[in-house]
Scaffold this motif. Structure first.
Motif, short mmCIF file in Angstrom:
data_model
loop_
_atom_site.label_atom_id
_atom_site.label_comp_id
_atom_site.label_asym_id
_atom_site.label_seq_id
_atom_site.Cartn_x
_atom_site.Cartn_y
_atom_site.Cartn_z
N GLY A 254 -5.46 20.39 3.27
CA GLY A 254 -6.36 19.92 4.32
C GLY A 254 -5.98 20.40 5.70
O GLY A 254 -6.83 20.55 6.58
N GLN A 255 -4.67 20.63 5.92
CA GLN A 255 -4.24 21.11 7.23
C GLN A 255 -4.75 22.53 7.47
O GLN A 255 -5.20 22.85 8.57
CB GLN A 255 -2.71 21.09 7.30
CG GLN A 255 -2.14 19.68 7.25
CD GLN A 255 -2.39 18.94 8.54
OE1 GLN A 255 -2.05 19.42 9.62
NE2 GLN A 255 -3.02 17.78 8.45
N GLU A 257 -7.36 23.79 6.06
CA GLU A 257 -8.82 23.73 6.14
C GLU A 257 -9.28 23.23 7.51
O GLU A 257 -10.24 23.75 8.08
CB GLU A 257 -9.37 22.82 5.04
CG GLU A 257 -9.24 23.46 3.66
CD GLU A 257 -9.75 22.57 2.56
OE1 GLU A 257 -10.00 21.38 2.83
OE2 GLU A 257 -9.88 23.07 1.43
N ALA A 258 -8.57 22.21 8.02
CA ALA A 258 -8.95 21.69 9.33
C ALA A 258 -8.80 22.77 10.38
O ALA A 258 -9.64 22.93 11.27
CB ALA A 258 -8.11 20.47 9.68
N ALA A 259 -7.71 23.54 10.30
CA ALA A 259 -7.49 24.62 11.27
C ALA A 259 -8.57 25.69 11.13
O ALA A 259 -9.11 26.18 12.12
CB ALA A 259 -6.11 25.23 11.08
N GLN A 260 -8.90 26.02 9.88
CA GLN A 260 -9.95 27.03 9.66
C GLN A 260 -11.28 26.54 10.18
O GLN A 260 -12.03 27.27 10.83
CB GLN A 260 -10.09 27.31 8.16
CG GLN A 260 -9.05 28.25 7.63
CD GLN A 260 -9.16 28.42 6.12
OE1 GLN A 260 -9.99 27.77 5.48
NE2 GLN A 260 -8.34 29.27 5.57
N ALA A 261 -11.58 25.27 9.90
CA ALA A 261 -12.87 24.72 10.32
C ALA A 261 -13.01 24.73 11.84
O ALA A 261 -14.11 24.81 12.36
CB ALA A 261 -13.04 23.31 9.78
N LEU A 262 -11.87 24.67 12.55
CA LEU A 262 -11.93 24.73 14.01
C LEU A 262 -12.02 26.16 14.51
O LEU A 262 -12.10 26.40 15.71
CB LEU A 262 -10.68 24.06 14.61
CG LEU A 262 -10.65 22.54 14.53
CD1 LEU A 262 -9.26 22.03 14.86
CD2 LEU A 262 -11.66 21.94 15.49
N GLY A 263 -11.95 27.11 13.59
CA GLY A 263 -12.07 28.51 13.98
C GLY A 263 -10.75 29.13 14.41
O GLY A 263 -10.73 30.22 14.98
N LEU A 264 -9.62 28.45 14.16
CA LEU A 264 -8.33 29.04 14.52
C LEU A 264 -8.04 30.23 13.61
O LEU A 264 -8.13 30.12 12.40
CB LEU A 264 -7.20 28.01 14.36
CG LEU A 264 -7.05 26.96 15.46
CD1 LEU A 264 -6.08 25.88 15.00
CD2 LEU A 264 -6.57 27.58 16.76
N PRO A 265 -7.71 31.38 14.19
CA PRO A 265 -7.38 32.53 13.36
C PRO A 265 -6.03 32.35 12.66
O PRO A 265 -5.27 31.43 12.97
CB PRO A 265 -7.32 33.69 14.34
CG PRO A 265 -7.52 33.14 15.69
CD PRO A 265 -7.66 31.66 15.62
#
Lengths: 361, 254
Positions: A254-255, A257-265
């Motif tokens: 989930g960590q 995924e949350a970073a990806q969902a925020l658009g963090l490269p």
């Protein structure tokens, strides 16, 4: 109805403690007595030899010979101290490696203090390292000393500090590589880690020292100490990679995924989200690798580098009068290694507690 | 089936056509067609394993689809990383397990992406984060770590964190399923107020009260297919499909 007050505490005091911990059952009592008996039998002669009948301070070898077999000869440490610490480094220049030991130790100590954890620390290290190499190698007003003459504790510290400082980022990259979705990077990382972990450090050092020279053009001479350093870095990185991988796997999906969902490269996700959590989890195995590395630097003796352990060995071997007191010399080197390793271990425990306290989890 | 036509106002926020996805041999999404208009609120429900979470996770590419097309605000999701980043920074997501970053304070959770993805100055990102934390009524917790908050508070922080990127679309993946019952309301109230402000929302949830209050459409999925879609009133009072009826009787009889 019963009140909810806690049950009365056991009677306190040393006698109660003894009864509770050592003499609670018949078996426990028997074992306690047995162990106390063994201690009473063994401890006095050991303490006598180590401390009470030992020869302390700068004394002549005759003083040691007089109590040989009954008391330790700590005078050998005084007699051979300079050689143990600095090996064959030119005698009248030994203030330079002494300063390096102080400098590097001070750098390590301030790096351990949280208040110094700011970008400035990197600059301090850069200056400190430049100073250390200038002091060791000379130039700019100091008489030059070739690395073949470097020896003793500064060599052990340099090999360890650079070993840790460079193997750590390399290990992180390998751990990330091993979990990469890019097949070439992944298979390279896996192959590297598995190959390196499958060979003994001593063979890697031999490779670096002997084999390497065979493959290189003859006029290209790379310093022996540098080769040993590179070999240690490449070796330890593989172990660190596995330690870090354990931490990476423990970070919940989930960590990511949350970073990806925020658009963090990718690199920001790793740097800000995943690695801080993964490294915290991997502190114990990482420090374990650091401690191993610190002790394993003593293997450079096989390619004739005078690290601390080798200097200690040589210090008594080369002197007929003191030769028989090599055990005391070794015990001294054990104490020095132990102090550094124990400090690392204690520090890592503190760091782990401190980090988990600040995250309140 | 006659649908209220939400597609008349504005352009489409999400266009999904002919979407298919497999996990190995398991056909998890089957020929999904779904358009979401700007400002529309959609509730997706269905039994567990019906593919509803997978569907919304395809919208920001946490899952890859193998067939069909997904366009978000006109940008098609392909292997092109630039498109994926563009879509992700415009689509906020709230997870069942909150997925806050435990090693960062509430405030840092909210400012990380605006600073590093949107390149906002730190002060501006913090001011905006405080505003949004205020809006989900949790501003006083800003300096704390997620582990110090209750589940409901954490989920509200997660909503604020997503909003800090100024998304035009919000995805909610069972946002209240992991909460203790007494905390469900505070999260739903936050979502309702968000809906009232015109956010485009796709919510996977079984909270039928929420669906009645804000949804323009309810989509019922089962075994990877969209079985039925209708207005909440029509869906709840008069489900057309046998599987919908069965599902509703199960969740409403609890």
């Amino acid at each position: 109805m019963r009140t909810s007050s806690p049950p009365a505490l056991e009677p306190a005091g040393p006698l109660a403690w003894l009864r509770d911990k050592l003499f609670s059952t018949r078996l426990n009592t028997a074992l306690s007595l047995l162990i106390l008996g063994l201690l009473a039998w063994l401890l006095p002669p050991i303490l006598d030899w180590l401390i009470f009948k030992a020869v302390w301070g700068p004394q002549p070898v005759a003083a040691c010979d007089a109590v040989r077999g009954q008391g330790a000869c700590w005078a050998v440490v005084w007699e051979k101290f300079r050689f143990m610490m600095f090996g064959v480094y030119p005698f009248e220049q030994q203030w330079r490696p002494a300063l390096v030991v102080v400098l590097l130790t001070a750098l390590l100590v301030i790096s351990a203090i949280k208040a110094f954890w700011r970008p400035m620390l990197a600059a301090i290290w850069a200056i400190g390292i430049a100073l250390a190499f200038w002091l060791m190698g000379g130039g700019l007003g100091l008489s030059p000393v070739r690395t073949e003459l470097w020896g003793g504790l500064p060599v052990t510290l340099i090999l360890s500090i650079f070993g840790i400082g460079l193997a750590f980022p390399l290990g992180i990259l390998l751990a990330l590589g091993r979990r990469s979705e890019l097949p070439i990077i992944r298979s390279f990382s896996v192959t590297y880690i598995e190959v390196v972990r499958g060979v003994p450090l001593i063979t890697v050092l031999f490779m670096a020292s002997v084999m390497f020279a065979l493959f290189m053009p003859e006029n290209l001479r790379i310093d022996q100490l540098l080769r040993a350093q590179v070999a240690i870095i490449l070796f330890v990185a593989a172990y660190l990679a596995e330690a870090v991988r354990g931490g990476l796997q423990a970070v919940p999906k989930g960590q990511y995924e949350a970073a990806q969902a925020l658009g963090l490269p990718y690199w920001r996700t790793m740097g800000f989200i995943v690695l801080p959590q993964a490294l915290k989890i991997s502190i114990p195995p990482i420090v374990n690798s650091f401690i191993s590395l610190f002790k394993d630097t003593s293997l450079v003796v096989v390619i004739a580098i005078y690290d601390f352990a080798y200097a200690v060995k040589k210090s008594t071997e080369t002197d007929y009068a003191w030769k028989k007191y090599f055990i005391e010399a070794f015990l001294f080197s054990i104490l020095v290694y132990w102090i550094f390793c124990y400090a690392m271990s204690k520090y890592s425990q503190w760091l782990e507690r401190d980090l988990s306290r600040s995250a309140q989890r | 089936m006659s649908l209220p036509s939400p597609l008349t106002h504005g352009e489409l926020a999400i266009q999904i056509s002919g979407l298919n996805k497999w996990y190995g041999d398991f056909h998890v999404l089957k020929d999904i067609d779904l358009n979401v208009a700007r400002g529309e609120k959609i509730v997706v429900c269905g039994p567990s394993g019906s593919g509803k979470s997978t569907l919304i996770r395809c919208i920001n590419r946490l899952e890859q689809h193998q067939q069909g097309r997904i366009r978000v605000n006109g940008t098609e999701l392909t292997d092109d990383l630039k498109n994926i980043d563009a879509v992700r920074s415009d689509v906020g997501m709230v997870f069942q397990q909150f997925n806050l970053f435990p090693h960062l304070t509430v405030l840092d959770n909210c400012t990380l992406a605006p600073i590093w993805v949107r390149k906002q100055p730190k002060a501006q990102a913090q001011a905006q984060a405080m505003q949004l934390l205020e809006r989900v009524q949790i501003a006083e917790q800003a300096p704390k770590y997620p582990g110090q908050l209750s589940g409901g508070q954490q989920q509200r922080v997660a909503i604020a964190r997503a909003l800090c990127m100024n998304p035009s679309i919000m995805l909610f993946d069972e946002p209240t399923s992991a909460l203790d019952p007494e905390m469900v309301k505070e999260v739903l109230d936050t979502m309702i107020s968000l809906a009232r402000e015109g956010m485009t929302m796709v919510c996977v949830t079984h909270e039928m009260g929420f669906a009645r209050a804000v949804a323009d459409r309810v989509i019922f999925m089962d075994r990877g297919e969209i079985v039925e879609q209708n207005t909440p009133e029509a869906f709840f009072s008069n489900p057309q499909n046998e599987r919908s009826r069965q599902f509703l009787s199960q969740i409403l009889d609890r």
